[in-house]
Design a protein around this motif. Sequence first.
Motif, PDB file in Angstrom:
ATOM      1  N   CYS A 191       0.836  -1.216   0.000  1.00 49.16           N
ATOM      2  CA  CYS A 191       0.000   0.000   0.000  1.00 49.16           C
ATOM      3  C   CYS A 191       0.863   1.255   0.000  1.00 49.16           C
ATOM      4  N   PHE A 192       1.943   1.195   0.775  1.00 46.62           N
ATOM      5  CA  PHE A 192       2.817   2.358   0.890  1.00 46.62           C
ATOM      6  C   PHE A 192       3.476   2.679  -0.462  1.00 46.62           C
ATOM      7  N   VAL A 193       4.024   1.665  -1.114  1.00 46.05           N
ATOM      8  CA  VAL A 193       4.740   1.888  -2.377  1.00 46.05           C
ATOM      9  C   VAL A 193       3.776   2.338  -3.469  1.00 46.05           C
ATOM     10  N   PHE A 194       2.648   1.626  -3.618  1.00 50.81           N
ATOM     11  CA  PHE A 194       1.719   1.981  -4.681  1.00 50.81           C
ATOM     12  C   PHE A 194       1.107   3.362  -4.429  1.00 50.81           C
ATOM     13  N   GLY A 195       0.763   3.641  -3.156  1.00 52.48           N
ATOM     14  CA  GLY A 195       0.174   4.953  -2.843  1.00 52.48           C
ATOM     15  C   GLY A 195       1.111   6.096  -3.187  1.00 52.48           C
ATOM     16  N   THR A 196       2.387   5.901  -2.879  1.00 51.84           N
ATOM     17  CA  THR A 196       3.370   6.950  -3.187  1.00 51.84           C
ATOM     18  C   THR A 196       3.573   7.092  -4.689  1.00 51.84           C
ATOM     19  N   LEU A 197       3.780   5.966  -5.367  1.00 56.19           N
ATOM     20  CA  LEU A 197       4.034   6.016  -6.807  1.00 56.19           C
ATOM     21  C   LEU A 197       2.818   6.517  -7.593  1.00 56.19           C
ATOM     22  N   SER A 198       1.636   6.130  -7.141  1.00 56.00           N
ATOM     23  CA  SER A 198       0.443   6.582  -7.867  1.00 56.00           C
ATOM     24  C   SER A 198       0.255   8.095  -7.732  1.00 56.00           C
ATOM     25  N   GLN A 199       0.566   8.633  -6.559  1.00 56.20           N
ATOM     26  CA  GLN A 199       0.448  10.083  -6.396  1.00 56.20           C
ATOM     27  C   GLN A 199       1.519  10.811  -7.210  1.00 56.20           C
ATOM     28  N   ILE A 200       2.687  10.196  -7.344  1.00 54.19           N
ATOM     29  CA  ILE A 200       3.724  10.794  -8.192  1.00 54.19           C
ATOM     30  C   ILE A 200       3.296  10.753  -9.656  1.00 54.19           C
ATOM     31  N   ALA A 201       2.732   9.612 -10.069  1.00 54.42           N
ATOM     32  CA  ALA A 201       2.290   9.469 -11.461  1.00 54.42           C
ATOM     33  C   ALA A 201       1.190  10.465 -11.785  1.00 54.42           C
ATOM     34  N   VAL A 202       0.297  10.652 -10.819  1.00 54.32           N
ATOM     35  CA  VAL A 202      -0.828  11.537 -11.081  1.00 54.32           C
ATOM     36  C   VAL A 202      -0.395  12.998 -11.160  1.00 54.32           C
ATOM     37  N   VAL A 203       0.774  13.311 -10.604  1.00 55.37           N
ATOM     38  CA  VAL A 203       1.323  14.667 -10.778  1.00 55.37           C
ATOM     39  C   VAL A 203       1.452  14.974 -12.261  1.00 55.37           C
ATOM     40  N   HIS A 204       1.999  14.024 -13.013  1.00 51.31           N
ATOM     41  CA  HIS A 204       2.200  14.235 -14.448  1.00 51.31           C
ATOM     42  C   HIS A 204       0.881  14.145 -15.217  1.00 51.31           C
ATOM     43  N   MET A 205      -0.074  13.394 -14.699  1.00 46.91           N
ATOM     44  CA  MET A 205      -1.367  13.301 -15.378  1.00 46.91           C
ATOM     45  C   MET A 205      -2.191  14.578 -15.184  1.00 46.91           C
ATOM     46  N   ILE A 206      -2.122  15.150 -13.996  1.00 46.41           N
ATOM     47  CA  ILE A 206      -2.958  16.304 -13.673  1.00 46.41           C
ATOM     48  C   ILE A 206      -2.349  17.609 -14.149  1.00 46.41           C
ATOM     49  N   ARG A 207      -1.029  17.705 -14.249  1.00 46.65           N
ATOM     50  CA  ARG A 207      -0.367  18.978 -14.522  1.00 46.65           C
ATOM     51  C   ARG A 207      -0.716  19.571 -15.887  1.00 46.65           C
ATOM     52  N   THR A 208      -1.303  18.784 -16.781  1.00 44.46           N
ATOM     53  CA  THR A 208      -1.620  19.258 -18.124  1.00 44.46           C
ATOM     54  C   THR A 208      -2.936  18.677 -18.594  1.00 44.46           C
ATOM     55  N   ALA A 209      -3.644  19.437 -19.408  1.00 44.57           N
ATOM     56  CA  ALA A 209      -4.876  18.928 -20.022  1.00 44.57           C
ATOM     57  C   ALA A 209      -4.559  18.067 -21.236  1.00 44.57           C
TER      58      ALA A 209
END
Length: 882
Positions: free
Chosen positions: A789-807
């Motif tokens: 949970c710890f690894v996936f939660g951290t990596l998913s939030q990092i991944a979503v940084v790149h998904m959310i930063r642009t339309a």
Amino acid sequence: MFLQRHSGAGSNRAIQKRRASEELLRPYARCTGEEALQLQGSGPRGLSAAAAAERLEECGPNRIRSEARHGLLYRLGQAFINPFNLVLLLVAAITFVTDVLLSQSGDVTTVVIVLALVGLSGLVSFVQGERSGKAAAALQSMISNQVDVVREGETRSIPIDQVVPGDVVRLSAGDIIPGDVRFLAAKDAFLSQAALTGESAPVEKFAQLPGGEKGALTDLGALGFMGSNMISGSATALVVATGNDTYFGSMAQSLSGDRAKNSFERGVDGVSRLLIRFMLAMVPVIFLVNGFTKGDWGSALLFAVTIAVGLTPEMLPMIMTSTLAKGAVAMSKHQTIVKTLSSIQTFGEMDVLCTDKTGTLTEDRIVLEKYMDVRGGDDLRILRHAYLNSAFQTGLKNLIDLAIIGRAGENGLPPLLEGYTRVDEIPFDFSRRRMSVVLSDGSGKRQLITKGAVEEVLSICAFAELDGAILPLTPDVRQAALAVCAAHSAEGLRMIAVAQKNELPAAENFSVADEREMVLLGFIGFLDPPKESSKAAVAALRQHGVRTVVLTGDSEGVAVKVCGKVGIDTGHRLTGAQVEEMDDSALGEAVQRCQLFSKLSPLQKSRVVEAFQRAGHTVGYMGDGINDAPAMRQADVGISVDSAVDIAKETADIILLKKDLMVLEEGVLEGRRTFGNIVKYIKMAASGNFGNMISVMVASLFLPFLPLLPVHILIQNLLCDFAQLGIPFDRVDASYLRSPRRWETGTIQRFMLIMGPLSSLFDIALYLLLWFWLGANTAGLAPLFQCGCFVFGTLSQIAVVHMIRTARIPFVQSRAALPLALSTGVVGAVALFLGFGPAAAAIDLRPLPLAFLPCLALLLGGYCVASQLVKRLYVRRWGEWL
């Protein structure tokens, strides 16, 4: 009123300081100017350079220094003491009791890690805050107000903070009073004391009142105070107190200074309230669910408190400060200096720019084109009288005066001055819009020469000079004169009138009452050509959703000509007289169509700005004169230039080092970039944390153990915040910059409610993989489950940084800036190291097997694809992303 009540010792100290200030100042209102100079050890020639330097060393810079000024230790404490760190310390204390004092193993690893997190997060906040503060201070130091001071008999311009008691200063309209002063000479000197008394009406000041004065200190006519400014007239004054020793300084502890919050501050408040509502709704539920299902109410309480912190974007203040400071530095590269950091967002939100015409749309290089009689024929006598008026006035010589003096030099008129002496003058002010001088020639003959706005000069004329004869100013003659002005105005010339009279009393002091029964001589026409860049700048602002509206005191004809050349529609236009006749409702309708307002008074400019605001617009006002100050205060963001009068620079939020709308357009775009990056962080943090909380709550219902321990949540949250430290330096899509941006709390809530549950779906898929595929389905294997949970939660939030930063499609159509790519990459590597390496045991986790890595990559890939699909649907439905 800026005064605010306080209680206790602080209030008593403030009262004592005001009384001491009054005791210092009141005697100066009762003595003569010569006695006042003696009391200060000064004289008409001012201080010597050595004496001034000695007093500056003794009194310090002329600045208000509040006792609440925050030092290094205070700022350091603020960086470490915040709700996030307080919860971390609470977790450390509880862990110390359970794992060290009450446990036989005495394991201090978790306690040390938590304390290290406190130190690390506080240190990052402190360093970033210091860098941002220094950057903002360095930019503001580029802007300084000046004052004319007499030193050793010579007038020189020095920064206001270098003024000392005993200095003799010369003041004119637009100047800030540089300290508490005793007036030595004053001519129609009107001051605004609103900052001290709350009274908007200007107050007249005098050099001497017979028999002394009584009443409130601020009512004493011979005294002026720091915090006020010259509205009109001219004066010479003795500085008797500076800095904290001034009356304004004595009020520093009781000054509320509270102003209406700007849109940025209101937006932050709205986001905070939104997150608090979610936290108050979810935390009790999580507490009760874990208490009933696990039976350990103490652990449930600690877990619920940790969840509350997990829902809060702890780094928001630091991210905002860093982003705003970075934006301010970037704007400085475009010759734009930010005085108030929060105004950057308002700058980007601005959708109406109100601006004066002169110097903004035009070259600010006035050329005298014509000097003509009442019928429009060339007449050098008109230039001669205008030259005498401009040369002998002692107030601020504006561009018109300089143009007159320059043309007079070309025509050999300077020797003319030797035959005249100045008796008195009636300074310019923005209600009369004219100024006069009284001159005496060698034979003792006196004449009053007036120049100013055409209609205002005509209003004091009873006669006109036609072909050398003085004739009554009949309605026909008046209309003919106005027709001459209108014809030249239509050609783009700015017209002013010149008048004079010879029959004057044998007095030494003259006033506005003497400006009557005058003889209209003729007119002078000036050309201020439009800037070549203005048309392109107006078009560029329009493309970015900013409507340019001209608010000018100049005549309608000239304004129409200039606006036409720079691409501003003048099909609907209003004059000050028409605005005066409108009620607020009618004016509110008019501003929706009108883009040119001419012949406006300062208060009418402010009223037009307010009408735009009532219509729902975010308004910027750009001005450089004292007549612009009321409108700049009313606007959402005040914009001025480095060459502006002191009160305009003091009022402004943003200062341009170059008076050009193209510079302004660059600043608007930088403001939108800055705001875009702040919104990125809020939406990433809020939606990600919200999704994690949903996942944790679902897991609590079905798992026999916690999916993450409090320390895991806190470390994960901190890692994700570090990953986002590069956001202030990130790029923003060009499409985002095309229109004004403002805080929309509703859109943030909608974003949370869509993107948060999406991440929860993949968290639940992870739970199923860990439970069934990895076999982490017993209490003994809880550390393994928690590690996943710890690894996936951290990596998913990092991944979503790149998904959310642009339309757009990340990594393909839009790539993150290098600082953000590095911060996310480093934190991702740390998360993998903690999850798959031996360091996992240090935080009560069990390392994941490498065979789980493909599953992790597949799950992250699916999350990114799903995020992109949802993004497309979101943009299609609501027409926006960030």
